[in-house]
Design an enzyme around this catalytic site. Structure first.
Site, short mmCIF file in Angstrom:
data_model
loop_
_atom_site.label_atom_id
_atom_site.label_comp_id
_atom_site.label_asym_id
_atom_site.label_seq_id
_atom_site.Cartn_x
_atom_site.Cartn_y
_atom_site.Cartn_z
N GLY A 243 0.76 -1.24 0.00
CA GLY A 243 0.00 0.00 0.00
C GLY A 243 0.79 1.29 0.00
O GLY A 243 0.21 2.36 -0.20
N GLU A 278 4.07 -6.65 2.10
CA GLU A 278 3.68 -7.05 0.73
C GLU A 278 3.68 -5.86 -0.22
O GLU A 278 2.67 -5.55 -0.85
CB GLU A 278 2.27 -7.65 0.73
CG GLU A 278 2.09 -8.90 1.57
CD GLU A 278 0.62 -9.33 1.63
OE1 GLU A 278 -0.26 -8.56 1.19
OE2 GLU A 278 0.37 -10.44 2.12
N PRO A 279 4.79 -5.16 -0.35
CA PRO A 279 4.79 -3.98 -1.21
C PRO A 279 4.86 -4.34 -2.69
O PRO A 279 5.48 -5.33 -3.08
CB PRO A 279 6.08 -3.26 -0.80
CG PRO A 279 6.99 -4.38 -0.41
CD PRO A 279 6.12 -5.44 0.22
N GLY A 280 4.21 -3.55 -3.51
CA GLY A 280 4.28 -3.74 -4.95
C GLY A 280 4.69 -2.44 -5.62
O GLY A 280 5.82 -2.26 -6.06
N ARG A 281 3.74 -1.52 -5.63
CA ARG A 281 3.91 -0.26 -6.35
C ARG A 281 5.19 0.49 -5.99
O ARG A 281 5.86 1.02 -6.87
CB ARG A 281 2.70 0.64 -6.06
CG ARG A 281 2.69 1.94 -6.84
CD ARG A 281 1.67 2.92 -6.26
NE ARG A 281 0.40 2.33 -5.97
CZ ARG A 281 -0.65 2.30 -6.80
NH1 ARG A 281 -0.56 2.86 -7.99
NH2 ARG A 281 -1.77 1.73 -6.43
N ARG A 318 -4.57 2.94 -15.93
CA ARG A 318 -4.73 3.70 -14.68
C ARG A 318 -5.40 5.07 -14.88
O ARG A 318 -6.29 5.42 -14.12
CB ARG A 318 -3.40 3.86 -13.95
CG ARG A 318 -2.72 2.52 -13.61
CD ARG A 318 -1.59 2.67 -12.60
NE ARG A 318 -2.12 2.99 -11.30
CZ ARG A 318 -2.10 4.18 -10.76
NH1 ARG A 318 -1.50 5.18 -11.39
NH2 ARG A 318 -2.64 4.40 -9.59
N CYS A 348 -11.08 3.11 -29.11
CA CYS A 348 -12.35 3.78 -29.38
C CYS A 348 -13.15 4.00 -28.10
O CYS A 348 -14.24 3.46 -27.93
CB CYS A 348 -13.17 2.97 -30.38
SG CYS A 348 -13.45 1.30 -29.79
N GLU A 349 -12.57 4.75 -27.18
CA GLU A 349 -13.23 5.11 -25.92
C GLU A 349 -12.77 6.53 -25.59
O GLU A 349 -11.57 6.82 -25.66
CB GLU A 349 -12.73 4.22 -24.77
CG GLU A 349 -12.98 2.75 -24.93
CD GLU A 349 -14.31 2.28 -24.38
OE1 GLU A 349 -14.88 3.00 -23.54
OE2 GLU A 349 -14.76 1.21 -24.81
N TYR A 377 1.33 -1.88 -12.08
CA TYR A 377 -0.04 -1.80 -12.58
C TYR A 377 -0.10 -1.16 -13.97
O TYR A 377 -1.02 -0.43 -14.31
CB TYR A 377 -0.95 -1.07 -11.56
CG TYR A 377 -0.82 -1.67 -10.18
CD1 TYR A 377 -1.25 -2.96 -9.94
CD2 TYR A 377 -0.23 -0.97 -9.13
CE1 TYR A 377 -1.09 -3.55 -8.69
CE2 TYR A 377 -0.07 -1.55 -7.87
CZ TYR A 377 -0.51 -2.84 -7.67
OH TYR A 377 -0.35 -3.43 -6.43
N1 LLP Z 1 -1.17 -7.13 -0.80
C1 LLP Z 1 -2.46 -7.26 -1.17
C2 LLP Z 1 -3.31 -8.24 -0.49
C3 LLP Z 1 -2.97 -6.47 -2.20
O1 LLP Z 1 -4.25 -6.59 -2.56
C4 LLP Z 1 -2.11 -5.53 -2.86
C5 LLP Z 1 -2.62 -4.70 -3.94
C6 LLP Z 1 -0.77 -5.45 -2.44
C7 LLP Z 1 -0.35 -6.26 -1.40
C8 LLP Z 1 0.21 -4.51 -3.07
O2 LLP Z 1 -0.16 -3.20 -2.90
P1 LLP Z 1 0.80 -1.98 -3.34
O3 LLP Z 1 2.00 -2.02 -2.42
O4 LLP Z 1 1.19 -2.21 -4.73
O5 LLP Z 1 -0.03 -0.79 -3.14
N2 LLP Z 1 -4.42 -1.45 -9.90
C9 LLP Z 1 -4.39 -0.46 -8.83
C10 LLP Z 1 -3.79 -1.01 -7.57
C11 LLP Z 1 -4.47 -2.26 -7.06
C12 LLP Z 1 -3.82 -2.82 -5.85
C13 LLP Z 1 -4.40 -4.14 -5.51
N3 LLP Z 1 -3.82 -4.75 -4.38
C14 LLP Z 1 -3.65 0.77 -9.34
O6 LLP Z 1 -3.19 0.77 -10.47
O7 LLP Z 1 -3.54 1.76 -8.62
#
Ligand code: LLP
Length: 418
Positions: A243, A278-281, A318, A348-349, A377
């Site tokens: 998050g 659990e970082p992603g972004r 996004r 076409c949107e 993402y």
């Molecule tokens: N853990 C869980 C259970 C999650 O559902 C998510 C993201 C993460 C970790 C990783 O979160 P992050 O660190 O990346 O914020 N498509 C959207 C974001 C959807 C996130 C879904 N879950 C966007 O482009 O903003």
């Protein structure tokens, strides 16, 4: 962090990724193309781990943010473990070299087959989202004579303060169990022969830019763990999800990795439990750009311009889905008066817009633009709408670059069809 991180910078006015000119990548790989900096990927992963140095975490990279195999492999080499959100992501994690005990599995609506795979692999934790799911995991574990490692996902009823589409911690969302439900569930699970209750999990949303909701969510499960310990139920870990937000707009205020650690460690530390992140972004977002070529220019009724490029919502959804802002830069700017414009794709949107109300240096058909912060993402959310093939993906490594996912062809797309 190890040394300076160049990332995406200008050299002689032109935008580069580390030691490669983006124009060279576009010429070699075609457009649209997602370009990632290997160095940024690794350094950002390492920086996040370093921010928690006084309470070393298990950093499980959220594969959903960028699931391209070469990117996931980089995460493993940078010291991360994996967070998978589907059976497909579990397989990607395994192929990237993660051991089952390095994978946590989250997700609303896990299917029977996914749960069988997760249980029989012996994953580090299946983050259970509902009482019914716990029952199904128990039955599968019993049928296979196994003891499944399960954590309970708690919905702490916290407002993450981000876009409603990516906020997950409020009681009205589909995610997790209420605190009361989770207490009852854990107590019940502790008595089951085929379940090993290993932890509690929260994930309240994505692109969070303030500390308070993160602290509140972590505090909720830390308090629960302490109460459960008093009842003789000893957990192994607390998983505080992902998050952490990034600055998409210049000057946008976000938390640093150190501020994030400072927001959660005071409530986690007293439990003495392992901390799972659990970082992603935060890791992959700034490590990628989407490169696209201008295919047309058209003046609008109000005098501003449409800059029509060869990437669209099928390559980066996004802006269309969340009205998200991504910086857009001309790779090799020309001199001249600024162009007031909307940068749009060919789909076409009307919502197929990458950037609205922008001011760019003057551009001509054939010029390159780079959409920033698309490493998370971006490619993972691509679609074939309008029969548009998925863009190529490129990894830059110092002065070298290579295609890590080739551009899809029309034959690739049609091969599944009768
Ligand atoms: N853990 C869980 C259970 C999650 O559902 C998510 C993201 C993460 C970790 C990783 O979160 P992050 O660190 O990346 O914020 N498509 C959207 C974001 C959807 C996130 C879904 N879950 C966007 O482009 O903003």
């Amino acid at each position: 962090m190890a040394g300076p991180v160049p990332g995406f910078e200008r050299k002689h006015g032109e935008l580069w990724c580390d030691d490669v000119a983006l124009s060279a990548v576009a010429d070699g790989a075609g457009t649209p193309v997602h370009v990632y900096s290997r160095r940024l990927l690794r350094d950002r992963c390492a920086a996040l781990i370093a921010a928690f140095a006084d309470y070393p975490p298990d950093l499980h990279y959220a594969i959903k943010a960028n699931a391209t195999l070469a990117v996931v492999r980089e995460m493993r080499e940078a010291g991360a473990h994996a967070d998978a959100n589907s059976g497909g992501e579990i397989e990607v994690a395994l192929r990237a070299g993660f051991r089952p005990d390095e994978i946590v599995f989250t997700g609303v609506g896990k299917t029977h087959d996914e749960l069988v795979r997760a249980v029989t692999l012996g994953l580090k934790a299946i983050n259970a989202e509902s009482p019914g799911e716990v029952e199904r995991i128990d039955a599968i574990a019993a049928a296979h004579g196994m003891r499944a490692r399960v954590a309970v996902r708690v919905n702490p009823d916290v407002d993450a303060g981000s876009h409603p589409n990516i906020s997950t911690g409020h009681k009205t969302t589909k995610f997790g169990m209420t605190v009361a439900q989770a207490y009852a569930m854990v107590t019940e699970m502790a008595r089951r022969e085929h379940l090993h209750v290993v932890g509690l999990h929260v994930h309240i949303g994505s692109q969070i830019t303030r500390p308070a909701p993160l602290t509140q969510a972590a505090a909720t499960i830390a308090k629960m763990a302490a109460t459960l310990a008093d009842q003789g139920i000893q957990l192994e870990h607390l998983d505080i999800g992902g998050g952490l937000g990034i600055a998409y707009e210049p000057g946008q205020e976000v938390l640093t990795a150190e501020e994030y650690a400072a927001a959660v460690l005071p409530v986690i530390r007293p439990t003495g439990l392992r901390l799972v992140l659990e970082p992603g972004r935060w890791i992959t977002g700034p490590a990628g750009v989407l490169l696209s070529r201008v295919v047309d220019l058209k003046q609008q009724a109000d005098g501003r311009w449409f800059v029509i490029v060869d990437a669209g919502m099928t390559d980066l959804i996004r802006p269309a889905l969340y009205q998200a802002w991504h910086e857009i830069e001309v790779v090799t700017p020309r001199d001249g008066a600024a162009l007031e414009c909307d940068i749009v794709g060919p789909v076409c949107e009307t919502s197929d817009t990458l950037g609205k109300q922008r001011s760019l240096p003057p551009v001509q058909v054939g010029d390159l633009v780079a959409v920033r912060d698309t490493g998370a993402y971006g490619a993972v959310m691509a679609s074939n709408y309008n029969r548009r093939p998925a863009a190529a993906e490129v990894m830059v490594d110092g002065a070298q670059w290579r295609v890590i996912r080739r551009r899809q062809t029309i034959d690739d797309m049609l091969q599944w069809e009768a």
